[in-house]
Write a protein that holds these residues in place. Structure first.
Motif, PDB file in Angstrom:
ATOM      1  N   ARG A 111       1.153  -1.828   0.181  1.00 14.11           N
ATOM      2  CA  ARG A 111      -0.121   0.191   0.323  1.00 14.11           C
ATOM      3  C   ARG A 111       1.040   1.340   0.109  1.00 14.11           C
ATOM      4  O   ARG A 111       0.685   2.243  -0.675  1.00 14.11           O
ATOM      5  N   ASN A 112       2.029   1.104   1.311  1.00 13.86           N
ATOM      6  CA  ASN A 112       2.551   2.733   0.943  1.00 13.86           C
ATOM      7  C   ASN A 112       3.454   2.607  -0.584  1.00 13.86           C
ATOM      8  O   ASN A 112       3.266   3.781  -0.680  1.00 13.86           O
ATOM      9  N   VAL A 113       3.674   2.037  -1.312  1.00 12.42           N
ATOM     10  CA  VAL A 113       4.714   2.184  -2.530  1.00 12.42           C
ATOM     11  C   VAL A 113       3.286   2.482  -3.461  1.00 12.42           C
ATOM     12  O   VAL A 113       4.245   3.730  -4.460  1.00 12.42           O
ATOM     13  N   TYR A 114       2.077   1.882  -3.465  1.00 13.90           N
ATOM     14  CA  TYR A 114       1.581   2.399  -4.398  1.00 13.90           C
ATOM     15  C   TYR A 114       1.071   4.403  -4.052  1.00 13.90           C
ATOM     16  O   TYR A 114       0.854   5.181  -4.721  1.00 13.90           O
ATOM     17  N   MET A 115       1.136   4.520  -2.289  1.00 11.58           N
ATOM     18  CA  MET A 115       0.672   5.471  -2.472  1.00 11.58           C
ATOM     19  C   MET A 115       2.057   7.086  -2.538  1.00 11.58           C
ATOM     20  O   MET A 115       1.265   7.561  -3.631  1.00 11.58           O
ATOM     21  N   TRP A 116       2.555   6.139  -2.452  1.00 10.52           N
ATOM     22  CA  TRP A 116       3.815   7.221  -3.180  1.00 10.52           C
ATOM     23  C   TRP A 116       4.165   6.951  -4.326  1.00 10.52           C
ATOM     24  O   TRP A 116       4.979   8.244  -4.987  1.00 10.52           O
ATOM     25  N   MET A 117       3.628   6.128  -5.362  1.00  9.04           N
ATOM     26  CA  MET A 117       3.792   6.859  -6.583  1.00  9.04           C
ATOM     27  C   MET A 117       2.169   7.584  -7.119  1.00  9.04           C
ATOM     28  O   MET A 117       2.540   8.362  -8.206  1.00  9.04           O
ATOM     29  N   LEU A 118       1.029   7.523  -6.445  1.00  2.00           N
ATOM     30  CA  LEU A 118       0.394   8.391  -6.208  1.00  2.00           C
ATOM     31  C   LEU A 118       0.284   9.554  -6.408  1.00  2.00           C
ATOM     32  O   LEU A 118      -0.149  10.344  -7.061  1.00  2.00           O
ATOM     33  N   VAL A 119       1.280  10.089  -5.000  1.00  2.00           N
ATOM     34  CA  VAL A 119       1.896  11.493  -4.366  1.00  2.00           C
ATOM     35  C   VAL A 119       2.602  11.883  -5.871  1.00  2.00           C
ATOM     36  O   VAL A 119       2.746  12.699  -5.985  1.00  2.00           O
ATOM     37  N   PHE A 120       4.123  10.811  -6.343  1.00  2.00           N
ATOM     38  CA  PHE A 120       4.960  11.538  -7.298  1.00  2.00           C
ATOM     39  C   PHE A 120       4.036  12.217  -8.702  1.00  2.00           C
ATOM     40  O   PHE A 120       4.148  12.854  -8.942  1.00  2.00           O
ATOM     41  N   VAL A 121       3.309  11.228  -9.359  1.00  2.00           N
ATOM     42  CA  VAL A 121       2.430  11.881 -10.749  1.00  2.00           C
ATOM     43  C   VAL A 121       1.533  12.486  -9.946  1.00  2.00           C
ATOM     44  O   VAL A 121       1.231  13.173 -11.640  1.00  2.00           O
ATOM     45  N   MET A 122       0.895  12.908  -9.484  1.00  2.00           N
ATOM     46  CA  MET A 122      -0.162  13.895  -8.594  1.00  2.00           C
ATOM     47  C   MET A 122       1.387  15.127  -9.227  1.00  2.00           C
ATOM     48  O   MET A 122       0.364  16.421  -8.972  1.00  2.00           O
ATOM     49  N   LEU A 123       2.252  15.072  -8.654  1.00  2.00           N
ATOM     50  CA  LEU A 123       2.796  16.366  -7.722  1.00  2.00           C
ATOM     51  C   LEU A 123       4.305  16.956  -9.546  1.00  2.00           C
ATOM     52  O   LEU A 123       4.378  17.587 -10.102  1.00  2.00           O
ATOM     53  N   PHE A 124       4.444  15.358 -10.398  1.00  2.00           N
ATOM     54  CA  PHE A 124       5.083  15.908 -11.327  1.00  2.00           C
ATOM     55  C   PHE A 124       4.156  15.281 -12.560  1.00  2.00           C
ATOM     56  O   PHE A 124       3.887  14.314 -12.430  1.00  2.00           O
ATOM     57  N   ASN A 125       4.658  16.222 -13.555  1.00  2.00           N
ATOM     58  CA  ASN A 125       4.254  15.986 -14.554  1.00  2.00           C
ATOM     59  C   ASN A 125       5.208  15.883 -16.049  1.00  2.00           C
ATOM     60  O   ASN A 125       6.027  16.476 -15.698  1.00  2.00           O
ATOM     61  N   ALA A 126       4.780  15.389 -16.663  1.00  2.00           N
ATOM     62  CA  ALA A 126       5.974  14.610 -17.861  1.00  2.00           C
ATOM     63  C   ALA A 126       5.996  15.842 -19.254  1.00  2.00           C
ATOM     64  O   ALA A 126       6.947  16.776 -19.929  1.00  2.00           O
ATOM     65  N   GLY A 127       4.873  16.651 -18.969  1.00  2.00           N
ATOM     66  CA  GLY A 127       4.749  18.217 -19.373  1.00  2.00           C
ATOM     67  C   GLY A 127       3.920  17.831 -20.686  1.00  2.00           C
ATOM     68  O   GLY A 127       3.796  16.760 -20.889  1.00  2.00           O
ATOM     69  N   LEU A 128       3.869  18.951 -21.821  1.00  2.00           N
ATOM     70  CA  LEU A 128       2.970  19.286 -22.242  1.00  2.00           C
ATOM     71  C   LEU A 128       3.424  18.367 -24.468  1.00  2.00           C
ATOM     72  O   LEU A 128       2.394  17.541 -24.671  1.00  2.00           O
ATOM     73  N   VAL A 129       4.977  18.600 -24.426  1.00  2.00           N
ATOM     74  CA  VAL A 129       5.555  17.668 -25.385  1.00  2.00           C
ATOM     75  C   VAL A 129       4.849  16.216 -25.196  1.00  2.00           C
ATOM     76  O   VAL A 129       4.508  15.531 -26.115  1.00  2.00           O
ATOM     77  N   PRO A 130       5.325  15.781 -24.166  1.00  2.00           N
ATOM     78  CA  PRO A 130       5.630  14.317 -23.711  1.00  2.00           C
ATOM     79  C   PRO A 130       4.456  13.734 -23.906  1.00  2.00           C
ATOM     80  O   PRO A 130       3.892  12.571 -24.699  1.00  2.00           O
ATOM     81  N   ASN A 131       2.958  14.504 -23.352  1.00  2.00           N
ATOM     82  CA  ASN A 131       2.273  13.841 -23.551  1.00  2.00           C
ATOM     83  C   ASN A 131       1.737  14.109 -24.729  1.00  2.00           C
ATOM     84  O   ASN A 131       0.283  13.241 -25.194  1.00  2.00           O
ATOM     85  N   TYR A 132       1.419  15.261 -25.595  1.00  2.00           N
ATOM     86  CA  TYR A 132       1.163  14.767 -27.352  1.00  2.00           C
ATOM     87  C   TYR A 132       1.817  13.891 -27.808  1.00  2.00           C
ATOM     88  O   TYR A 132       1.051  13.347 -28.563  1.00  2.00           O
ATOM     89  N   LEU A 133       2.880  13.818 -27.491  1.00  2.00           N
ATOM     90  CA  LEU A 133       3.287  11.950 -28.579  1.00  2.00           C
ATOM     91  C   LEU A 133       3.084  11.278 -28.030  1.00  2.00           C
ATOM     92  O   LEU A 133       2.791  10.664 -28.729  1.00  2.00           O
ATOM     93  N   LEU A 134       2.273  11.298 -26.471  1.00  2.00           N
ATOM     94  CA  LEU A 134       2.074   9.647 -26.181  1.00  2.00           C
ATOM     95  C   LEU A 134       0.621   9.676 -26.906  1.00  2.00           C
ATOM     96  O   LEU A 134       0.305   8.843 -27.493  1.00  2.00           O
ATOM     97  N   ILE A 135      -0.238  10.623 -27.010  1.00  2.00           N
ATOM     98  CA  ILE A 135      -2.025  10.790 -27.248  1.00  2.00           C
ATOM     99  C   ILE A 135      -1.718  10.273 -28.763  1.00  2.00           C
ATOM    100  O   ILE A 135      -2.279   9.453 -29.549  1.00  2.00           O
ATOM    101  N   LYS A 136      -1.026  10.765 -30.025  1.00  2.00           N
ATOM    102  CA  LYS A 136      -0.309  10.645 -31.553  1.00  2.00           C
ATOM    103  C   LYS A 136      -0.155   9.006 -31.636  1.00  2.00           C
ATOM    104  O   LYS A 136      -0.576   8.729 -32.374  1.00  2.00           O
ATOM    105  N   THR A 137       0.817   8.700 -30.418  1.00  2.00           N
ATOM    106  CA  THR A 137       1.757   7.633 -30.827  1.00  2.00           C
ATOM    107  C   THR A 137       0.430   6.596 -30.350  1.00  2.00           C
ATOM    108  O   THR A 137       0.661   5.602 -31.399  1.00  2.00           O
ATOM    109  N   LEU A 138      -0.482   6.751 -29.984  1.00  2.64           N
ATOM    110  CA  LEU A 138      -1.143   6.095 -29.263  1.00  2.64           C
ATOM    111  C   LEU A 138      -2.806   5.912 -30.135  1.00  2.64           C
ATOM    112  O   LEU A 138      -3.945   5.186 -30.274  1.00  2.64           O
ATOM    113  N   GLY A 139      -2.524   7.446 -31.176  1.00  3.44           N
ATOM    114  CA  GLY A 139      -3.932   6.637 -32.764  1.00  3.44           C
ATOM    115  C   GLY A 139      -4.903   7.511 -31.759  1.00  3.44           C
ATOM    116  O   GLY A 139      -5.610   7.242 -32.408  1.00  3.44           O
TER     117      GLY A 139
END
Length: 293
Positions: A111-139
């Motif tokens: 559980r503590n590992v899951y919580m750490w992962m959730l807090v991490f992704v809430m505080l840190f974001n990949a950014g606009l360009v990686p998100n756009y490339l991900l959405i584009k790659t997924l079609g």
């Protein structure tokens, strides 16, 4: 203290409290009334800042300009579809994640590992360009899922649900387990009915987020026919040929100010209708009387 003195003090406090709350309510209501008045006023008074709380030279031209555009109804339908899908997905995933995370580490290994992962992704974001490339790659470009999937797991809402479910009396679930109920049965028949206040909260949060979002539509939609309503309304305000719209027998009735006011009010109406139905759950007692002894 004499009863008369106590009664006088209570009366003074009550009057002062009502006055304060009345002023606060008026301050909250004033901007809404002002926006409505501007959207229903002619272009001249609105541009001159003469409109306060009542329309001057009443006209519905601003709404007519927005609705008359061929893509308005299409974009409205896309926003409705996006909001329905987004709220359903957000709420389902949030409740499914919040319940197990409300358990102890003994009940949920890691559980503590899951919580750490959730807090991490809430505080840190990949950014606009990686998100756009991900959405584009997924079609998913120009797809409704590009507007729904990136925000499918709202971490803040999960933390709200987790903390709420932690507060529920353990005796309720323990009694269900003694009777042979599984975690799924306990979650469906006990936890969810007791969690109506927090469910109403996350539904409202998700609704507001999806309905008011415009930037992701601008990024992930190459074809303006796929724009959600907020993105469409944004482009209406930013159009370079807005003068041609105004000259179509609307030159004296519409300008950027009235169009922006109409846009804000249109965006506000669904939330104003939804909130009264959910508000009762914010103040309702949660588990009063649920546990005896």
């Amino acid at each position: 203290m004499p009863t008369s003195t106590r009664s006088a003090g209570t009366l003074i406090f009550t009057v002062a409290n009502y006055c304060f709350l009345g002023i606060a309510a008026a301050l909250c209501l004033f901007p809404v009334l002002h926006i409505v008045a501007v959207s229903l006023s002619s272009a001249g008074p609105a541009a001159a800042n003469e409109v306060v709380l009542w329309p001057i030279e009443f006209t519905m031209s601003s709404y007519s300009v927005l609705v008359s555009k061929a893509s308005f109804l299409t974009s409205f339908g896309i926003s409705v579809e996006r909001t329905v899908l987004g709220v359903a997905l957000n709420t389902t995933l949030t409740l499914l994640m919040g319940y197990p995370l409300s358990k102890t580490s003994k009940e949920l290994p890691g559980r503590n590992v899951y919580m750490w992962m959730l807090v991490f992704v809430m505080l840190f974001n990949a950014g606009l360009v990686p998100n756009y490339l991900l959405i584009k790659t997924l079609g998913l470009i120009d797809s409704i899922w590009a507007l729904v999937l990136p925000s499918a797991v709202p971490i803040f809402n999960i933390i709200l649900v987790m903390n709420f479910m932690k507060m529920l009396p353990r005796e309720i679930e323990e009694a269900a387990y003694v009777d042979g109920a599984s975690y799924w049965v306990s979650w469906w028949k006990l936890i969810l009915p007791l969690s109506k206040p927090v469910i109403a909260t996350i539904v409202l949060f998700s609704f507001v987020m999806h309905w008011n979002s415009w930037y992701d539509g601008l990024i992930y939609m190459n074809d303006n026919k796929n724009y959600p309503l907020q993105t469409f309304l944004y482009t209406v305000i930013q159009e370079q040929d807005i003068t041609s719209i105004e000259q179509a027998n609307e030159a004296t009735s519409v300008n950027g100010v009235t169009l922006k006011a109409a846009q804000i009010f249109i965006a506000m109406v669904p939330i104003l209708f939804l909130y009264p139905f959910l508000q009762k759950y914010f103040t309702k007692g949660i588990v009063i009387g649920a546990v005896k002894g």
